[in-house]
Design an enzyme around this catalytic site. Structure first.
Site, mmCIF file in Angstrom:
data_model
loop_
_atom_site.group_PDB
_atom_site.id
_atom_site.type_symbol
_atom_site.label_atom_id
_atom_site.label_comp_id
_atom_site.label_asym_id
_atom_site.label_seq_id
_atom_site.Cartn_x
_atom_site.Cartn_y
_atom_site.Cartn_z
ATOM 1 N N ARG A 172 1.041 -1.300 0.072
ATOM 2 C CA ARG A 172 -0.166 0.130 0.042
ATOM 3 C C ARG A 172 0.928 1.348 -0.003
ATOM 4 O O ARG A 172 0.418 2.360 -0.692
ATOM 5 C CB ARG A 172 -0.923 0.135 1.144
ATOM 6 C CG ARG A 172 -1.667 -1.040 1.177
ATOM 7 C CD ARG A 172 -2.781 -0.836 2.315
ATOM 8 N NE ARG A 172 -3.686 0.297 2.037
ATOM 9 C CZ ARG A 172 -4.680 0.613 3.239
ATOM 10 N NH1 ARG A 172 -4.729 0.141 4.262
ATOM 11 N NH2 ARG A 172 -5.408 1.796 2.917
ATOM 12 N N CYS A 230 -1.150 5.763 8.962
ATOM 13 C CA CYS A 230 -1.414 4.561 8.666
ATOM 14 C C CYS A 230 -2.350 4.660 7.747
ATOM 15 O O CYS A 230 -2.426 5.774 7.150
ATOM 16 C CB CYS A 230 -1.802 3.507 9.941
ATOM 17 S SG CYS A 230 -3.160 4.143 10.720
#
Length: 275
Positions: A172, A230
């Site tokens: 990611r 995050c």
């Protein structure tokens, strides 16, 4: 005080003269609600706390899990039996993300004695109970500011002036995949530091010296300041917790990638390098 506690340490303290308040925060991203698992069996005395409803505000421009209103959070904690001068221990199903989010919120709102049960429910060797406790109303009153917090501009600045860690999975970070948010990639200048690498095969946090070495290799020993983000401020709290275990203070960008990427005016970097 250590930010984590072993199951044996908790068992000893719970039988002592000043037992901690115990919170069960079982939660999975995109998974089933944690309440049924709690009702099927929890560590004796634990009170269930819902991450989506109690540890986050409504999703929107501030991200998928923005910080809850401090007064509403305080009311939840009081109903759970949290007092300002009583220890609190938090656990989840084992991943540690949800427990770390509760730990971070309590610490950020001024509670000084909060620890995460290392290894979560899987580390508990004793019996479980199904009865739902009815704790006495606590007196905890939130006073935000106990831990450092970043907004989007602060995260961007820290990526230049210090060390900004991206706690998501490496794919990611690189932008190879993005299953949730508008676009893949990372904040320019941020360094990839997947949360999964803070935990050993036994599901427990790595030793403090091992974590310190890991973060040191990423630049934490050289940075003026350290920050973490995050996807939505949940696994990032786990990274802040791991840094605390290593003795390294760090700020959390609570809005994280879900807030950053929703604003098309903000730059996005892709690939394995920070920029």
């Amino acid at each position: 005080m250590k930010p984590i506690i072993t199951a044996s340490e908790y068992a000893s303290e719970s039988a002592g003269p000043r037992p901690p308040v115990l919170l069960d925060v079982r939660w999975q991203l995109g998974g089933p609600h944690g309440r049924p698992d709690y009702e099927a069996g929890h560590i004796p005395g634990a009170v269930f706390v819902d991450l989506d409803a109690d540890l986050a505000g409504p999703a929107g421009s501030g991200g998928r899990h923005p910080l809850p209103d401090p007064e509403e959070f305080g009311a939840v904690m009081r109903r759970a039996g949290v007092f300002g001068d009583t220890p609190v221990v938090v656990y989840d199903g084992g991943q540690g993300w949800a427990a770390a989010r509760a730990w971070w919120l309590l610490r950020w709102t001024g509670h000084d004695d909060v620890r995460v049960l290392d290894g979560g429910l899987a580390a508990w060797p004793g019996e479980l109970q199904k009865e739902t406790p009815a704790p006495a109303e606590g007196d905890f009153r939130p006073a935000p500011g106990g831990l450092p917090l970043l907004d989007a501009d602060g995260a961007a600045a820290l990526a230049d002036s210090g060390l900004l860690l991206d706690a998501r999975a490496a794919e990611r970070y690189r932008g190879d995949v993005e299953p949730i948010d508008r676009v893949g990639g990372h904040i320019p200048g941020a360094v990839s530091a997947p949360t999964s690498e803070n935990i050993g095969d036994d599901g427990l946090f790595l030793a403090p010296e091992v974590l310190a070495a890991r973060f040191g290799e990423l630049g934490a020993d050289r940075a003026k300041e350290v920050g973490v983000y995050c996807g939505s401020g949940v696994s990032g709290a786990h990274e802040v917790l791991a840094l605390a275990v290593a003795g390294i203070p760090a700020a959390l960008y609570a809005g994280s990638w879900s807030e950053w990427s929703a604003d098309e005016s903000r730059p996005v970097a892709t690939g394995p390098e920070p920029r």
